[in-house]
Scaffold this motif. Structure first.
Motif, mmCIF file in Angstrom:
data_model
loop_
_atom_site.group_PDB
_atom_site.id
_atom_site.type_symbol
_atom_site.label_atom_id
_atom_site.label_comp_id
_atom_site.label_asym_id
_atom_site.label_seq_id
_atom_site.Cartn_x
_atom_site.Cartn_y
_atom_site.Cartn_z
ATOM 1 N N ALA A 63 0.856 -0.812 -0.507
ATOM 2 C CA ALA A 63 -0.003 -0.228 -0.303
ATOM 3 C C ALA A 63 1.245 1.137 -0.206
ATOM 4 C CB ALA A 63 -0.692 0.434 1.450
ATOM 5 N N ALA A 64 1.968 1.595 0.260
ATOM 6 C CA ALA A 64 2.496 2.630 0.512
ATOM 7 C C ALA A 64 3.500 2.337 -0.291
ATOM 8 C CB ALA A 64 4.294 2.118 1.968
ATOM 9 N N SER A 65 3.702 1.957 -1.216
ATOM 10 C CA SER A 65 4.356 1.348 -2.275
ATOM 11 C C SER A 65 3.903 1.838 -3.554
ATOM 12 C CB SER A 65 5.067 0.451 -2.649
ATOM 13 O OG SER A 65 6.210 -0.086 -1.822
ATOM 14 N N VAL A 66 2.913 1.825 -3.611
ATOM 15 C CA VAL A 66 1.688 2.208 -4.056
ATOM 16 C C VAL A 66 0.881 4.086 -4.246
ATOM 17 C CG1 VAL A 66 -1.275 1.909 -4.952
ATOM 18 C CG2 VAL A 66 0.143 0.087 -4.690
ATOM 19 N N LEU A 67 1.102 4.019 -3.033
ATOM 20 C CA LEU A 67 1.012 5.543 -2.259
ATOM 21 C C LEU A 67 2.083 6.249 -2.643
ATOM 22 C CD1 LEU A 67 -0.594 7.642 -1.590
ATOM 23 C CD2 LEU A 67 0.599 7.599 0.766
ATOM 24 N N ALA A 68 3.474 5.637 -2.807
ATOM 25 C CA ALA A 68 4.674 6.421 -3.274
ATOM 26 C C ALA A 68 5.210 6.385 -4.979
ATOM 27 C CB ALA A 68 5.944 6.006 -2.744
ATOM 28 N N GLY A 69 4.973 5.571 -5.527
ATOM 29 C CA GLY A 69 4.690 5.193 -6.851
ATOM 30 C C GLY A 69 3.500 6.348 -7.391
#
Length: 650
Positions: A74-80
């Motif tokens: 989830a954090a990676s998607v937001l960071a992307g």
């Protein structure tokens, strides 16, 4: 985990493509939210641009890489999403040059993904894939040269292939370094084969102090970090500057931050690796003025620190991330507006920077290209004021002054441009033209010929060079250059016109007629060529055809100088003195004090009495005012007027 990571990447890339495919009304309905408006603008640009498509792909790869490194989807998607919509990314996908940098970043991200897979699962072919994709990356852009060092950081965390607490004492260090050797060799070969754009700027090449160089590098790092967090006053064109007054504070700040993250590396490994990634990735560009696109790879390090350090269910961090995403979306929409054309972008650069000589010069060039010479003038002058040694700026200001009618000032600027940059071909062409107008033909010819050697377009140089040869009396040299020009521009009527004029000077009237007729076949509307054709035909005895040519010239240009005069000579030769007198009066009406027409009409009136004789004497006086009473032609016609022939004379 891989399946979930790739699914997360779809939220960044593939799903956005589906949104683009939706109808415009759907996008308009969604545009009442900040994020939807930002996505609509950014992704519309992506759908119409190879740069944008590559950027969307890279955002998806960043998402996958972050998820594979941290395990936090989830954090990676937001960071992307933050990576994709950050205003600093606008320059990367809005640039009009070939998308080599974006392709290089794509290959670099693939190389890092392949390396991570090899490090965790083994297999020589995975290692070979990592090396091959990195080779493609450095072939595209030198900005990915630090990737081998980034791989070494990933070995320490999260891959656990080096002791993060004491990597230097880890017995595996030599092996890890040897694994990076092919990557290092590729980076070195790329730099030797194609010197990077990120070579030190002219302003910093003058800095000989190691301390000053370090201060400027740290100041640049601070600027990039600040622009990443608060992306304001962005521009792709910043002037080179010496270290700012706050550079010592930047050195201490960077040193303190680096020391702090290293001290806490075992407690916060993601922050330590992410910060070092950010610093290392910017090493190739610390010697040049900050440019927004240089943070493309470096910003991934800050995202690693962000994603790797937040908790898996940290609602505060998630809310802050969404707020940042909305804010960056608004800023990106605004930033895209500055890229709608070159003029807007350059005006923005001048608005957010000071003493920006390059932006001043480029804006002046853009304005001059659309004919706005008055607007271009102050910008060109300011560019020269800021950088007197800039040959291109001096040349541009010379062109502006020339259009303003200041020939001497223009010539001076052209000379300064050549002195500042002897290899500037365009300036040599302009200087050659200025010297030719001043009658300095030998110097003009030298500059024209040197401009050709420097690669100036022959179409721009051969014409004025040939004219210079003709004006120096070297007619054969002029013909040679014009014939060469015709190979490049076979349909250029003006070249045939000039060749016809040279043929007249050489006494080859047959060739002159042929060249003039060729020019008229290409451009039937050239009145001057019709006039010259008539003159050649008259000289060859074809008076009827000559009169047809004169009539055609006057039909196109009724006030064409000397056309009526030449027509009068032809009419007189065909036994039509009345028509000749009428034509001469028309010429005198156009050129009241032109001696040839005055004298010829006076001669035709010489045999008349009364009013005709008085008119002839008046014409003689006007001609004498221009030529002088002692002029042989004036005296000869005066004898005719004052001593008229006998009545039986023709």
């Amino acid at each position: 985990m891989p399946e979930r990571a790739y699914a997360g990447a779809l939220l960044v890339g593939v799903v956005t493509a589906a949104v683009l495919a939706a109808s415009n009304p759907l996008l308009a309905a969604a545009s009442n939210t900040v994020l939807a408006a930002a996505s609509n603008t950014v992704l519309a640009a992506a759908s119409n641009s190879m740069h944008g498509a590559l950027h969307v792909l890279n955002a998806a790869l960043v998402t996958v890489l972050l998820a594979r490194l941290t395990g936090r989807l989830a954090a990676s998607v937001l960071a992307g999403m933050l990576f994709a919509l950050h205003p600093l990314r606008v320059e990367s996908f809005m640039r009009h040059a070939p998308p080599a940098e974006l392709l290089g970043m794509t290959a670099a991200l693939l190389a890092m993904l392949a390396y991570r897979t090899w490090a965790t699962r083994g297999g020589w072919w995975r290692y070979a894939l990592a090396v091959a994709t990195y080779a493609a990356a450095v072939a595209a852009t030198p900005l990915v040269a630090p990737v081998p060092l980034l791989l070494l950081l990933l070995d320490a965390w999260p891959l656990g292939r080096l002791d993060l607490a004491a990597p230097v004492r880890d017995p595996r260090l030599v092996r890890r370094l040897l694994e990076k050797l092919p990557f290092v060799v590729l980076a070195a070969v790329a730099f030797v084969a194609a010197p990077p754009e990120v070579a030190a700027s002219a302003a910093l090449r003058d800095v000989t102090s190691v301390g000053a160089t370090l201060a400027n590098a740290c100041a640049t790092l601070v600027r990039y970090a600040g622009l990443t967090v608060v992306p304001i006053d962005l521009t792709p064109l910043r002037p080179p500057t010496a270290p700012p007054w706050w550079a010592p504070g930047a050195v201490m700040g960077i040193a303190a931050a680096t020391a702090g993250v290293l001290a806490a590396r075992t407690r916060a490994p993601a922050i330590a690796v992410g910060w070092l990634w950010f610093v290392v990735a910017l090493l190739p560009v610390l010697g040049v003025p900050p440019t927004d696109r240089f943070t493309y790879l470096a910003s991934c390090g800050l995202l690693v620190a962000l994603v790797g350090s937040v908790g898996t269910r940290n609602r505060i961090a998630a809310a802050a991330g969404l707020a940042a995403l909305a804010a960056y979306g608004v800023a990106t929409v605004r930033e895209l507006g500055y890229w709608r054309d070159d003029e807007t972008l350059l005006r923005r650069a001048l608005a957010v920077t000071a003493d920006n000589a390059v932006a001043e010069r480029r804006l002046a060039a853009v304005l001059a290209a659309r004919g706005a010479w008055e607007e271009a003038s102050p910008h060109a002058a300011e560019a020269v004021h800021l950088r007197p040694d800039d040959g291109e700026a001096q040349n541009l200001l010379g062109e502006v002054r020339l259009h303003e009618g200041h020939g001497d000032a223009a010539a001076a600027h052209f000379a300064r441009a050549v002195a500042a940059d002897p290899a500037l071909a365009r300036a040599r062409v302009n200087l050659g033209r200025a010297l030719r107008r001043r009658g300095k033909l030998d110097e003009a010819r030298e500059h024209f010929e040197r401009a050709l050697e420097l690669g100036a377009p022959p179409r721009d140089v051969l014409g004025p060079l040939a004219q210079t040869f003709a004006e120096t009396g070297d007619l054969d040299g002029a013909v040679e250059r014009y014939r060469t020009l015709l190979v490049l521009t076979p349909d250029d009527a003006s070249v045939h016109h000039r060749l016809g004029t040279i043929a007249v000077r050489q006494g080859n009237l047959e060739l002159a007629e042929r060249e003039y007729r060729t020019a008229l076949r290409l451009r039937p509307d050239l009145a001057e060529v019709q006039l010259h054709l008539g003159t050649v035909l008259a000289a060859r005895g074809a008076l009827t055809e000559a009169l047809i040519a004169y009539d055609a010239a006057l039909a196109m240009a009724p006030r064409l100088p000397s056309a009526q005069y030449n027509r009068a000579l032809a009419l007189e030769a065909t036994g039509n003195p009345a028509g000749a007198r009428a034509a001469l009066r028309a010429e005198i009406e156009l050129q009241p004090n032109w001696p040839p027409a005055l004298l010829r009409l006076a001669a035709l009136l010489a045999g008349e009495a009364g009013h005709g004789r008085r008119e002839a004497l008046d014409l003689l006086d006007r001609a004498a005012a221009s030529l002088g009473s002692d002029d042989p032609d004036v005296q000869e016609v005066r004898r005719l007027v004052e001593e008229p022939p006998h009545a039986d004379s023709p």
